[in-house]
Each structure stands twice: as structure tokens, then as C-alpha cells.
Motif scaffolding. Structure first.
Motif, PDB file in Angstrom:
ATOM      1  N   PHE A   1       0.830  -1.209   0.000  1.00  0.00           N
ATOM      2  CA  PHE A   1       0.000   0.000   0.000  1.00  0.00           C
ATOM      3  C   PHE A   1       0.863   1.258   0.000  1.00  0.00           C
ATOM      4  N   ILE A   2       1.907   1.249   0.828  1.00  0.00           N
ATOM      5  CA  ILE A   2       2.762   2.434   0.927  1.00  0.00           C
ATOM      6  C   ILE A   2       3.490   2.682  -0.398  1.00  0.00           C
ATOM      7  N   CYS A   3       3.908   1.620  -1.064  1.00  0.00           N
ATOM      8  CA  CYS A   3       4.621   1.781  -2.335  1.00  0.00           C
ATOM      9  C   CYS A   3       3.693   2.223  -3.467  1.00  0.00           C
ATOM     10  N   LEU A   4       2.453   1.711  -3.475  1.00  0.00           N
ATOM     11  CA  LEU A   4       1.553   1.946  -4.607  1.00  0.00           C
ATOM     12  C   LEU A   4       0.704   3.198  -4.487  1.00  0.00           C
ATOM     13  N   ASP A   5       0.403   3.641  -3.261  1.00  0.00           N
ATOM     14  CA  ASP A   5      -0.482   4.790  -3.077  1.00  0.00           C
ATOM     15  C   ASP A   5       0.336   6.069  -2.888  1.00  0.00           C
ATOM     16  N   PRO A   6       0.289   7.021  -3.828  1.00  0.00           N
ATOM     17  CA  PRO A   6       1.062   8.269  -3.713  1.00  0.00           C
ATOM     18  C   PRO A   6       0.711   9.074  -2.466  1.00  0.00           C
ATOM     19  N   ARG A   7      -0.526   8.928  -1.963  1.00  0.00           N
ATOM     20  CA  ARG A   7      -0.924   9.697  -0.784  1.00  0.00           C
ATOM     21  C   ARG A   7      -0.178   9.240   0.469  1.00  0.00           C
ATOM     22  N   LEU A   8       0.425   8.071   0.420  1.00  0.00           N
ATOM     23  CA  LEU A   8       1.174   7.550   1.565  1.00  0.00           C
ATOM     24  C   LEU A   8       2.683   7.767   1.411  1.00  0.00           C
ATOM     25  N   HIS A   9       3.075   8.549   0.415  1.00  0.00           N
ATOM     26  CA  HIS A   9       4.498   8.832   0.209  1.00  0.00           C
ATOM     27  C   HIS A   9       4.908  10.027   1.063  1.00  0.00           C
ATOM     28  N   THR A  10       4.883   9.823   2.371  1.00  0.00           N
ATOM     29  CA  THR A  10       5.254  10.850   3.349  1.00  0.00           C
ATOM     30  C   THR A  10       6.358  10.282   4.238  1.00  0.00           C
ATOM     31  N   PRO A  11       7.077  11.138   4.975  1.00  0.00           N
ATOM     32  CA  PRO A  11       8.165  10.636   5.830  1.00  0.00           C
ATOM     33  C   PRO A  11       7.719   9.551   6.814  1.00  0.00           C
ATOM     34  N   MET A  12       6.553   9.721   7.442  1.00  0.00           N
ATOM     35  CA  MET A  12       6.119   8.746   8.429  1.00  0.00           C
ATOM     36  C   MET A  12       5.938   7.366   7.795  1.00  0.00           C
ATOM     37  N   TYR A  13       5.269   7.319   6.643  1.00  0.00           N
ATOM     38  CA  TYR A  13       5.034   6.026   6.002  1.00  0.00           C
ATOM     39  C   TYR A  13       6.297   5.473   5.353  1.00  0.00           C
ATOM     40  N   PHE A  14       7.239   6.367   5.029  1.00  0.00           N
ATOM     41  CA  PHE A  14       8.539   5.902   4.551  1.00  0.00           C
ATOM     42  C   PHE A  14       9.231   5.096   5.647  1.00  0.00           C
TER      43      PHE A  14
END
Length: 297
Positions: free
Chosen positions: A47-60
Motif C-alpha cells: 500500500f505504501i509503495c503503490l499509493d502516492p498519498r502515503l508517500h510521506t516521511p512517516m510512512y517511509f
């Protein structure tokens, strides 16, 4: 003095000193935990890799925690399932034991540092540097521990009273003075456990104080629920590791050490997706968007 004092070519993992029936129960339970750990962390990572909305420092940082937890499980659980719980003999080569110890320590050190980094707000550039630093420091510290083990002679016995090559259990089999190893382990624990734990507790203390100032009871409960979940992960991992490696040896027998090891090698990687991610509204939103996309297609 012998040029090559290491005479032991393999170790025997004693695993859990229980009967065959209990071993079958543990095999089923560990298989479920292992499968759930791989599936849940893999889903979160996807999910983190595929969803651009989760491309934030925390989810990184959460994606790297997921990688660490998958690696944790793959490093110890398959051997425990296939060898320690199904067969009467539990051999592992000396080289394989050292490799397992190195990898386990690398993942443990890296997780300590990542748990500190995930609690700090920062830019993407800084978070990439911190992740690289966490993996590098974790690997180098593990290399120091393993190098100090390799200098020791192992001339028998060769039975490790554990379900994997845990460093303290391995050191008990050395035919030489291990005080230097113990001192280095304790010093590393101060650096990698006590220090990061204090750094993690500082922002959480501020958050708790801010929560107490919230006027709405419902808002206070919601905020405290999220904060307490994160603190549970931190407390479970750091607490069990500190008791394991910094408490006096006489305070916890060998069987208790195995149970403590399960917390940060199996239970914590399994619980992490539930506490950090699956209860998060943004991750639920990503899951809903993927499901809707599949239904529409």
C-alpha cells in the motif's frame, strides 16, 4: 596456543524443552503468526509503495519497519518450524549460526533507531539520511558483536539452549573469558536501547500533555487511543529487550529468556501492522481505494 581454536563445526539448537504434543501446538501457532506477519507487513508495504498519498516521511519509516519485521521473521521462524519443532535433532552449522546472529542483531539495532526516527517530524531528505544511518549503524554494531564472538574458541559443548542463535546463549558455549563481549553488549544496549527509548519518550510525553489539555472527552479518548497504541509497540520492544540484555542474569532463567525473545522476534513484528498501520485512517483509505478500483475493473 592453537592457530584455529574453533573446534565446533555445528551447534545443536535445543529449542523448547517440551513434549511432542506441545511442539505440534507450537508449530501450528507459530505457523499462523509467521504467515500473518508476512502477509500483514507485505500488504502494508505494498500500500505504501503503490499509493502516492502515503508517500510521506512517516510512512517511509513504516515501510522500512515492515521490511525489518519481515526480515526478522524470515531469519528465525522457518528454522524454528522446520528443525526445532518437527525433528529430534536440531543442528545448525557454525557459519550459519554466526550469520543468523549477525542478521538478527542487525534487524534489532535498526528497529531501535527507526522507532526513534518515526516519532520525529522531518523532511523527506532528512528521513532518507536517517533510514540509511539506521541500517548502517545496525549492521556495523552487529558486525562488532559477531567479530568478538569469532575471536573466541568453541571446543564443546555445542548445545545452544534456545530456538535460534541468540548471542547470549552462544557466548555460554565459549571456552574462554567472555567478559569483554558482555561489556560490549551492555554498552551497546545503553547506546541502542536506553538512549533511543529516552528520545522516543520525549515527544510522546509532550503529546500526552497536549492530550490532557483537549477539552472534548471524545477527542481526548481518540487521541489517547492512537498515542497509547504506539507506546505499546515501543514499550513491548524496548521493555523486553532491556530486560533480556541489561537485567542481572539471575533475574530471568533460560526458559524465560526464550519467551522474551519471542516478543521482539515474532509477536512484535506481527502486532506492528495492526497498531501502526491498520488502525490508521490513511491506510484504511488506501485499502478502500484499492478495493473500489478492483470492484470497478
Amino acid at each position: 596456543m592453537e592457530e584455529n581454536p574453533t573446534m565446533v563445526t555445528e551447534f545443536i539448537l535445543l529449542g523448547f524443552g517440551l513434549g511432542p504434543r506441545i511442539h505440534r501446538v507450537l508449530f501450528g501457532m507459530f505457523s499462523f503468526f509467521y504467515s500473518f506477519t508476512l502477509l500483514s507487513n507485505g500488504v502494508i508495504l505494498g500500500f505504501i509503495c503503490l499509493d502516492p498519498r502515503l508517500h510521506t516521511p512517516m510512512y517511509f519509516f513504516l515501510s522500512h519497519l515492515a521490511i525489518v519485521h519481515i526480515a526478522y521473521a524470515c531469519n528465525t521462524v522457518p528454522l524454528t518450524l522446520a528443525v526445532n519443532l518437527l525433528k529430534p535433532a536440531k543442528p545448525i552449522s557454525f557459519a550459519g549460526c554466526m550469520a543468523q546472529t549477525f542478521l538478527f542483531l542487525t534487524f534489532a539495532h535498526t528497529e531501535c533507531l527507526l522507532l526513534v526516527a518515526v516519532s520525529v517530524i522531518m523532511s523527506c531528505r532528512v528521513c532518507i539520511s536517517l533510514v540509511a544511518t539506521s541500517w548502517t549503524c545496525g549492521s556495523l554494531l552487529a558486525l562488532v558483536h559477531v567479530s568478538l564472538i569469532l575471536r573466541l574458541p568453541f571446543c564443546g559443548p555445542h548445545e545452544i539452549n534456545h530456538f535460534f542463535c541468540e548471542i547470549l546463549s552462544v557466548l555460554k558455549l565459549a571456552c574462554a573469558d567472555t567478559r569483554l563481549n558482555v561489556v560490549i553488549i551492555f554498552a551497546a544496549c545503553v547506546f541502542i536501547l536506553v538512549g533511543p527509548l529516552c528520545l522516543v519518550l520525549v515527544p510522546y510525553t509532550r503529546i500526552l500533555l497536549a492530550i490532557l489539555r483537549i477539552q472534548s472527552g471524545a477527542g481526548r479518548r481518540k487521541a489517547f487511543s492512537t498515542c497509547s497504541s504506539h507506546l505499546c509497540v515501543v514499550g513491548l520492544f524496548f521493555g523486553s529487550a532491556i530486560v533480556m540484555y541489561m537485567a542481572p542474569k539471575s533475574s530471568h532463567p533460560e526458559e524465560q529468556q526464550k519467551i522474551l525473545s519471542l516478543f521482539y522476534s515474532l509477536f512484535n513484528p506481527m502486532l506492528n501492522p495492526l497498531i501502526y498501520s491498520l488502525r490508521n485512517a490513511e491506510v484504511k483509505g488506501a485499502l478502500w481505494r484499492v478495493l473500489c478500483k478492483e470492484i470497478l475493473s
